[in-house]
Write a protein that holds these residues in place. Structure first.
Motif, PDB file in Angstrom:
ATOM      1  N   ARG A   3       0.878  -1.268  -0.088  1.00 40.62           N
ATOM      2  CA  ARG A   3      -0.034  -0.131   0.045  1.00 40.62           C
ATOM      3  C   ARG A   3       0.820   1.286   0.168  1.00 40.62           C
ATOM      4  NH1 ARG A   3      -5.379  -1.706   2.078  1.00 40.62           N
ATOM      5  NH2 ARG A   3      -5.294  -3.738   2.588  1.00 40.62           N
ATOM      6  N   TYR A  19       0.907   4.204  -2.862  1.00 40.09           N
ATOM      7  CA  TYR A  19       0.559   5.473  -2.450  1.00 40.09           C
ATOM      8  C   TYR A  19       1.925   6.635  -2.963  1.00 40.09           C
ATOM      9  CZ  TYR A  19      -0.280   9.486   0.734  1.00 40.09           C
ATOM     10  OH  TYR A  19      -0.567  10.670   0.913  1.00 40.09           O
ATOM     11  N   CYS A  20       2.976   6.015  -2.383  1.00 41.99           N
ATOM     12  CA  CYS A  20       3.976   6.837  -2.871  1.00 41.99           C
ATOM     13  C   CYS A  20       4.452   7.161  -4.448  1.00 41.99           C
ATOM     14  CB  CYS A  20       5.468   6.303  -2.269  1.00 41.99           C
ATOM     15  SG  CYS A  20       5.222   6.687  -0.382  1.00 41.99           S
ATOM     16  N   SER A  31       2.298   6.920  -6.593  1.00 40.54           N
ATOM     17  CA  SER A  31       1.052   7.469  -7.436  1.00 40.54           C
ATOM     18  C   SER A  31       1.232   9.130  -7.016  1.00 40.54           C
ATOM     19  CB  SER A  31      -0.135   7.239  -6.689  1.00 40.54           C
ATOM     20  OG  SER A  31      -0.083   7.669  -5.567  1.00 40.54           O
ATOM     21  N   ARG A  32       2.413   9.520  -6.074  1.00 44.88           N
ATOM     22  CA  ARG A  32       2.465  10.989  -5.743  1.00 44.88           C
ATOM     23  C   ARG A  32       3.870  11.014  -6.163  1.00 44.88           C
ATOM     24  NH1 ARG A  32      -1.589   9.042  -3.191  1.00 44.88           N
ATOM     25  NH2 ARG A  32      -3.269  10.503  -2.415  1.00 44.88           N
ATOM     26  N   GLU A  90      -8.575   8.568   3.322  1.00 44.74           N
ATOM     27  CA  GLU A  90      -7.441   8.121   2.919  1.00 44.74           C
ATOM     28  C   GLU A  90      -6.188   8.673   3.745  1.00 44.74           C
ATOM     29  OE1 GLU A  90      -5.206   7.442  -1.416  1.00 44.74           O
ATOM     30  OE2 GLU A  90      -5.629   9.543  -0.973  1.00 44.74           O
ATOM     31  N   MET A 141      -4.380   3.110   6.211  1.00 41.99           N
ATOM     32  CA  MET A 141      -3.628   2.084   5.595  1.00 41.99           C
ATOM     33  C   MET A 141      -3.257   1.021   6.233  1.00 41.99           C
ATOM     34  SD  MET A 141      -1.344   3.794   2.440  1.00 41.99           S
ATOM     35  CE  MET A 141      -0.820   5.461   3.041  1.00 41.99           C
TER      36      MET A 141
END
Length: 221
Positions: A93, A97-98, A100-101, A146, A151
């Motif tokens: 996860r 997450y990282c 996507s950013r 979120e 997470m």
């Protein structure tokens, strides 16, 4: 009863006891010793590795608990499989997450298996060490949001196979358990080490249930 004449644990002579008030120049949490020396060494290596990964470090201390009647429910047992599944799921996860950013991210964790007095269910003390540029807080704890907390909670419930059962309060963020560390400052890392040394104490661990009592990430450069 243990006293400072014991250099090794009588139940398991492979376990070295540490009675001092500091370890490798880090102060230890007072009043909870003796400590397991091998666990202190693992904490030391992990924090030093994390400090080398980024100029800023975010660390959070958590407790993960099993629900009541978990073993009787048929969902699973009190082995270490859930904590291992949880941390593997969480890593996935965090990576997504990282990515996507567009944050570069490296991650480490430590866990300690312990028992409350009179309880047959273990619980896990957990330390997460994250890139402080990607994460600065635990975030929103409410359902549906979120956040880092969500997470973690979703990873633990998934590991327990308890998703969708309406269970909560199985993930507890320890009081004053969030650390934002400038990795160049020794005093900030020292404060974290003292707090996490609690996880290396002998007290509250079981040495005859057949399970490992301490674990964590295998660090790579």
């Amino acid at each position: 009863m243990l006293n400072s004449t014991y250099k090794r644990l009588p139940q398991n002579p492979n376990i070295k006891l540490h009675w001092g008030q500091d370890y490798n120049e880090y102060e230890l949490m007072p009043g909870v010793g003796p400590f397991i020396e091998q666990n202190l060494a693992k904490i030391d290596r992990t924090i030093r590795w994390a400090r080398e990964q980024s100029t800023r470090l975010y660390a959070v201390r958590l407790d993960l608990r099993f629900p009541q009647h978990y073993e009787l429910s048929g969902l699973g047992d009190f082995s270490n499989d859930p904590i291992n599944r949880c941390l593997k799921s969480l890593k996935g996860r965090l990576d997504r997450y990282c990515k996507s950013r567009l944050h570069w991210h490296n991650y480490a964790s430590l866990w300690s298996r312990e028992y409350d007095k009179g309880d047959t269910r273990p619980h896990f003390h957990v330390l997460l060490l994250l890139n402080g540029h990607a994460f600065r807080a635990i975030g929103n704890m409410s359902k549906g949001g979120e956040s880092l907390y969500r997470m973690i909670e979703e990873s633990w419930l998934s590991a327990l196979r308890c998703q969708g059962l309406g269970l909560d309060k199985l993930v507890h963020v320890c009081k004053a358990g969030q650390y934002r560390i400038d990795t160049s400052k020794y005093a900030e890392a020292s404060s974290l080490f003292q707090r996490v040394s609690y996880m290396a104490k002998v007290r509250d661990k079981c040495f005859d249930d057949g399970y490992h009592r301490f674990g964590g990430s295998q660090m790579r450069g």
